[in-house]
Design a protein around this motif. Structure first.
Motif, PDB file in Angstrom:
ATOM      1  N   PRO A  41      36.697  59.282  42.302  1.00 34.86           N
ATOM      2  CA  PRO A  41      36.419  58.253  43.301  1.00 34.86           C
ATOM      3  C   PRO A  41      34.950  58.144  43.686  1.00 34.86           C
ATOM      4  CG  PRO A  41      37.312  60.194  44.371  1.00 34.86           C
ATOM      5  CD  PRO A  41      37.365  60.464  42.893  1.00 34.86           C
ATOM      6  N   ALA A  42      34.153  59.162  43.364  1.00 32.14           N
ATOM      7  CA  ALA A  42      32.727  59.162  43.677  1.00 32.14           C
ATOM      8  C   ALA A  42      31.954  59.422  42.390  1.00 32.14           C
ATOM      9  CB  ALA A  42      32.407  60.228  44.722  1.00 32.14           C
ATOM     10  N   ARG A  43      30.649  59.175  42.433  1.00 29.50           N
ATOM     11  CA  ARG A  43      29.851  59.307  41.223  1.00 29.50           C
ATOM     12  C   ARG A  43      29.864  60.740  40.712  1.00 29.50           C
ATOM     13  NH1 ARG A  43      30.041  55.861  40.033  1.00 29.50           N
ATOM     14  NH2 ARG A  43      28.522  54.327  40.672  1.00 29.50           N
ATOM     15  N   ASP A  50      32.889  58.472  35.017  1.00 30.59           N
ATOM     16  CA  ASP A  50      33.713  58.358  36.218  1.00 30.59           C
ATOM     17  C   ASP A  50      35.186  58.180  35.870  1.00 30.59           C
ATOM     18  OD1 ASP A  50      31.449  58.343  38.074  1.00 30.59           O
ATOM     19  OD2 ASP A  50      30.997  56.400  37.185  1.00 30.59           O
ATOM     20  N   ASP A  65      39.622  50.024  39.840  1.00 38.06           N
ATOM     21  CA  ASP A  65      39.928  50.153  41.267  1.00 38.06           C
ATOM     22  C   ASP A  65      39.853  51.604  41.735  1.00 38.06           C
ATOM     23  OD1 ASP A  65      40.265  47.478  41.757  1.00 38.06           O
ATOM     24  OD2 ASP A  65      42.453  47.512  41.567  1.00 38.06           O
ATOM     25  N   ILE A  67      37.578  53.896  40.698  1.00 40.62           N
ATOM     26  CA  ILE A  67      36.239  54.478  40.647  1.00 40.62           C
ATOM     27  C   ILE A  67      35.289  53.639  41.497  1.00 40.62           C
ATOM     28  CG2 ILE A  67      36.673  55.384  38.333  1.00 40.62           C
ATOM     29  CD1 ILE A  67      34.801  53.228  37.227  1.00 40.62           C
ATOM     30  N   ASP A  68      34.115  54.173  41.755  1.00 36.13           N
ATOM     31  CA  ASP A  68      33.111  53.476  42.556  1.00 36.13           C
ATOM     32  C   ASP A  68      32.291  52.566  41.646  1.00 36.13           C
ATOM     33  OD1 ASP A  68      31.132  52.596  44.232  1.00 36.13           O
ATOM     34  OD2 ASP A  68      30.196  54.559  44.520  1.00 36.13           O
ATOM     35  N   THR A  69      32.549  51.267  41.722  1.00 32.64           N
ATOM     36  CA  THR A  69      31.791  50.311  40.916  1.00 32.64           C
ATOM     37  C   THR A  69      30.729  49.584  41.732  1.00 32.64           C
ATOM     38  OG1 THR A  69      33.477  48.612  41.317  1.00 32.64           O
ATOM     39  CG2 THR A  69      33.697  49.937  39.305  1.00 32.64           C
ATOM     40  N   GLU A  70      30.587  49.957  42.997  1.00 31.94           N
ATOM     41  CA  GLU A  70      29.596  49.296  43.843  1.00 31.94           C
ATOM     42  C   GLU A  70      28.187  49.807  43.555  1.00 31.94           C
ATOM     43  OE1 GLU A  70      30.247  46.731  45.811  1.00 31.94           O
ATOM     44  OE2 GLU A  70      32.320  46.847  45.110  1.00 31.94           O
ATOM     45  N   ALA A  71      28.058  51.114  43.474  1.00 37.11           N
ATOM     46  CA  ALA A  71      26.749  51.701  43.190  1.00 37.11           C
ATOM     47  C   ALA A  71      26.463  51.640  41.692  1.00 37.11           C
ATOM     48  CB  ALA A  71      26.712  53.147  43.672  1.00 37.11           C
ATOM     49  N   ALA A  74      28.003  53.481  37.276  1.00 35.57           N
ATOM     50  CA  ALA A  74      29.403  53.764  36.955  1.00 35.57           C
ATOM     51  C   ALA A  74      29.588  53.767  35.441  1.00 35.57           C
ATOM     52  CB  ALA A  74      30.316  52.725  37.596  1.00 35.57           C
TER      53      ALA A  74
END
Length: 236
Positions: A41-43, A50, A65, A67-71, A74
């Motif tokens: 769930p985090a980098r 990830d 959904d 994994i973190d795709t915002e930062a 990824a």
């Protein structure tokens, strides 16, 4: 793809996901195994994905959904090279091959002497030999030494200096090899010692991993065969 190769690719993907999970936990990131993929769930640590798919035809939307795709940064290890993540902003970083070597294949007794790293001090020396610089020397943390399925292998000169190495990850059906290096001669120089040590540690287990480029060529020269494609996706 034959049934045997399909089984081996699945075993190699699972083994690699288990190693990625161990590495991530050592950095305080706890992932989760699902039916189709392992995800974090985090980098995850540098150079580690990830997510790792565990079965063909994984649902891309469901995977992303988790994994973190915002930062930025990824990444997804597409173990069967059957995803298309371009619409989600990912690009192909590289393609590679899963590789397999039968357990019964003979291995020439190598030089230098190889052993398993047991202490944080020895791990630090191994990391510096592998990275060649202090910047990457914090990637492999002492917590790895506590994992019963992880074996950091070191080839040492007559003076005791680390000159080659690899990581072996044991799972139920295979032994996975990654991070193969040698200070002179590259991966090709390390493989005989790695294979000899793995056969001693895990007699009867086939050996798997993945490589590309010159490192793939080196593995094939040491008795491996390519068994399937994989793809690494990156979101810049």
């Amino acid at each position: 793809m034959t049934t045997t190769k399909r089984f081996l690719v699945g075993a190699a993907a699972r083994n690699n996901a288990e190693w990625c999970a161990v590495m991530s936990r050592s950095h305080g990131v706890r992932g989760e195994f699902g039916r189709q993929a392992w995800t974090a769930p985090a980098r995850t640590p540098p150079y580690y994905p990830d997510a790792v798919t565990l079965a063909p035809g994984a649902d891309a939307a469901e995977l992303l959904d988790r994994i973190d795709t915002e930062a930025r940064g990824a990444s997804v290890k597409d173990s069967f090279a059957d995803l298309d993540l371009t619409r989600a902003g990912f690009r192909v970083l590289f393609d590679a091959h899963w590789i397999h070597r039968p357990a019964s294949a003979p291995v020439t007794v190598p030089e230098p002497v190889w052993d398993v790293v047991r202490t944080p001090q020895a791990l630090r020396a191994w990391q510096l030999a592998r990275a060649g610089a202090a910047d990457d020397a914090a990637l492999f943390r002492p917590e790895l030494l506590d994992d019963p399925a992880t074996f950091v292998l070191a080839g040492r000169s007559a003076e005791g200096r680390v000159v080659a190495g690899a990581v072996a990850s044991r799972s139920e059906r295979v032994a996975g090899i990654s991070n193969v290096f040698a200070s002179a001669g590259g991966a090709a120089a390390a493989w005989p010692g790695v294979l000899h040590t793995v056969e001693r540690l895990f007699p009867g287990l086939p050996v798997v991993g993945y490589e590309h480029g010159e490192d793939l060529d080196a593995a094939l020269r040491h008795g491996f065969e390519p068994i399937g494609h994989l793809r690494i996706w990156l979101r810049d």
